[in-house]
Scaffold this active site. Structure first.
Site, PDB file in Angstrom:
ATOM      1  N   SER A 107     -23.862  68.572  42.638  1.00  0.00           N
ATOM      2  CA  SER A 107     -24.182  69.779  41.859  1.00  0.00           C
ATOM      3  C   SER A 107     -23.550  71.061  42.391  1.00  0.00           C
ATOM      4  O   SER A 107     -23.579  72.081  41.705  1.00  0.00           O
ATOM      5  CB  SER A 107     -25.698  69.981  41.783  1.00  0.00           C
ATOM      6  N   LYS A 125     -21.145  72.641  40.145  1.00  0.00           N
ATOM      7  CA  LYS A 125     -21.563  73.421  38.968  1.00  0.00           C
ATOM      8  C   LYS A 125     -21.226  74.919  39.119  1.00  0.00           C
ATOM      9  O   LYS A 125     -21.107  75.631  38.120  1.00  0.00           O
ATOM     10  CB  LYS A 125     -23.063  73.219  38.718  1.00  0.00           C
ATOM     11  N   TYR A 171     -18.742  65.709  33.057  1.00  0.00           N
ATOM     12  CA  TYR A 171     -19.813  66.054  34.011  1.00  0.00           C
ATOM     13  C   TYR A 171     -19.831  65.093  35.212  1.00  0.00           C
ATOM     14  O   TYR A 171     -19.849  65.528  36.368  1.00  0.00           O
ATOM     15  CB  TYR A 171     -21.157  66.032  33.264  1.00  0.00           C
ATOM     16  N   TYR A 205     -32.882  74.655  42.331  1.00  0.00           N
ATOM     17  CA  TYR A 205     -33.866  74.109  41.369  1.00  0.00           C
ATOM     18  C   TYR A 205     -35.264  74.647  41.674  1.00  0.00           C
ATOM     19  O   TYR A 205     -35.396  75.839  41.937  1.00  0.00           O
ATOM     20  CB  TYR A 205     -33.794  72.571  41.365  1.00  0.00           C
ATOM     21  N   VAL A 259     -26.981  66.767  45.454  1.00  0.00           N
ATOM     22  CA  VAL A 259     -27.694  65.596  45.996  1.00  0.00           C
ATOM     23  C   VAL A 259     -26.855  64.780  46.975  1.00  0.00           C
ATOM     24  O   VAL A 259     -27.376  63.849  47.594  1.00  0.00           O
ATOM     25  CB  VAL A 259     -28.251  64.632  44.914  1.00  0.00           C
TER      26      VAL A 259
HETATM   27  O1  DON Z   1     -26.540  64.494  37.512  1.00  0.00           O
HETATM   28  C1  DON Z   1     -26.949  64.230  38.629  1.00  0.00           C
HETATM   29  O2  DON Z   1     -28.068  63.807  38.822  1.00  0.00           O
HETATM   30  C2  DON Z   1     -26.019  64.457  39.812  1.00  0.00           C
HETATM   31  N1  DON Z   1     -24.646  64.230  39.419  1.00  0.00           N
HETATM   32  C3  DON Z   1     -26.099  65.867  40.338  1.00  0.00           C
HETATM   33  C4  DON Z   1     -27.494  66.275  40.717  1.00  0.00           C
HETATM   34  C5  DON Z   1     -27.539  67.182  41.879  1.00  0.00           C
HETATM   35  O3  DON Z   1     -26.646  67.261  42.685  1.00  0.00           O
HETATM   36  C6  DON Z   1     -28.813  67.901  42.085  1.00  0.00           C
HETATM   37  N2  DON Z   1     -28.762  68.667  43.312  1.00  0.00           N
HETATM   38  N3  DON Z   1     -29.459  68.807  44.207  1.00  0.00           N
END
Ligand code: DON
Length: 315
Positions: free
Chosen positions: A64, A67, A191, A243, A261
């Site tokens: 993320s 983003k 994405y 978040y 993540v």
């Molecule tokens: O869409 C997802 O779940 C992952 N590609 C990205 C989520 C993420 O990195 C949340 N961050 N803490």
């Protein structure tokens, strides 16, 4: 100046000793293979110093954190029209939550929750095949970091696609409200691939330099975004970048940050430095556990809160 080097080395040494490292994300199977003992940290100062400690040169899945870069690129394409399709309020919910979308007519709360970032991917798809949009994002990140060696980890992208049921649900739901202009499958292809960009802490901190320097690359002086846009992206990182843990991160660390993540966090000290930290184990909000603690310690040692009257003086 040795002060920052010493602070980074101290933080890295302390983190290496810790047993409580959080849990590596396993819902994307490929991420579950990463060694939880890894820890890296990098600071790139506006005056050009690159200071590294721990595993700062090992690439990891930025997830993320990407983003921030896709938002920057999409704002460059469509400007403030983006805010008709994505909000800019903290969600107070987990990154992959679907609950607010029904009440808010398929408009995601902000560009950093998964739903918001999928809309941003849809914006970047306009006029392109997914492959071209993915290439454009990768080239933008390489340009920001001044490093052509940055790649997309195709195995991570495939692993996420194979298990991305929630993201498919979010995309289909938003499509039903008319807030995706392309087929969900195509927006998700963009994405998943930008989330699978692999970067080291050094590369990530390099890529964040423009945000620490009023929108300009401090090495070349070239403008990436306006100073106003850099401030606004920073504001979104502070309020939404972690978040439902964003308030706690702001309280504890006091600088804009964006987590992923994969265990990475990009932190921005406006006027001073771009920071990247990586520790794969996550806390209960899905943010890097030791990464957050490391940034908290570093920011305290350096007096770096954006709310501090001395912010920016020490580097
Ligand atoms: O869409 C997802 O779940 C992952 N590609 C990205 C989520 C993420 O990195 C949340 N961050 N803490």
């Amino acid at each position: 100046m040795p002060e920052l080097e010493q602070a980074l080395a101290e933080v890295a040494a302390e983190m290496a000793e810790r047993a409580d490292r959080g849990d590596v994300a396993t819902y994307i199977p490929q991420l579950g293979k990463v060694d939880p003992r890894k820890f890296g940290i990098a600071a790139v100062t506006n005056d050009g110093r690159v200071i590294l400690a721990g595993d700062a040169d090992q690439p990891f899945s930025i997830q993320s954190v990407s983003k921030v870069f896709t938002l920057t690129l999409a704002l460059g394409k469509v400007g403030d029209a983006l805010w008709q399709r994505v909000g800019r309020e903290p969600s107070g919910n987990p990154f992959n939550s679907i609950v607010q979308l029904e009440h808010e007519n398929g408009i995601p709360r902000n560009p950093f929750i998964n739903a918001g970032a999928i809309v941003v991917s849809d914006i970047l798809l306009a006029g392109h095949q997914p492959r071209e949009a993915i290439g454009e994002i990768l080239r933008f990140v390489q340009f920001l970091a001044d490093d052509d060696a940055i790649i997309i980890d195709r195995e991570v992208a495939a692993s996420e696609r194979a298990t991305g049921y929630r993201n498919f649900a979010l995309a289909n739901y938003m499509k039903s409200f008319g807030n995706l202009h392309h087929e969900p499958e195509l927006a998700l292809g963009v994405y998943f691939h930008h989330c699978a960009i692999a970067m080291s802490c050094r590369q990530l901190a390099m890529a964040g330099r423009f945000l620490a320097n009023g929108g300009r690359n401090p090495a070349t002086g070239h403008s990436v975004v306006s100073a106003e846009r850099a401030r606004r992206i920073g504001a979104l990182m502070l309020t939404c970048g972690h978040y439902d843990g964003s308030g706690d991160f702001a309280f504890r660390v006091g600088i804009p940050g964006k987590s992923g993540v994969g265990g990475g966090i990009l932190g921005i000290v406006p006027g001073v430095a771009s920071l990247a930290v990586w520790s794969p184990g996550l806390n209960e909000n899905g943010n890097s556990k030791l990464g957050s603690i490391a940034l908290e310690k570093l920011a305290r040692m350096m007096g770096w809160s954006i709310f501090s009257p001395t912010a920016g003086r020490r580097q």
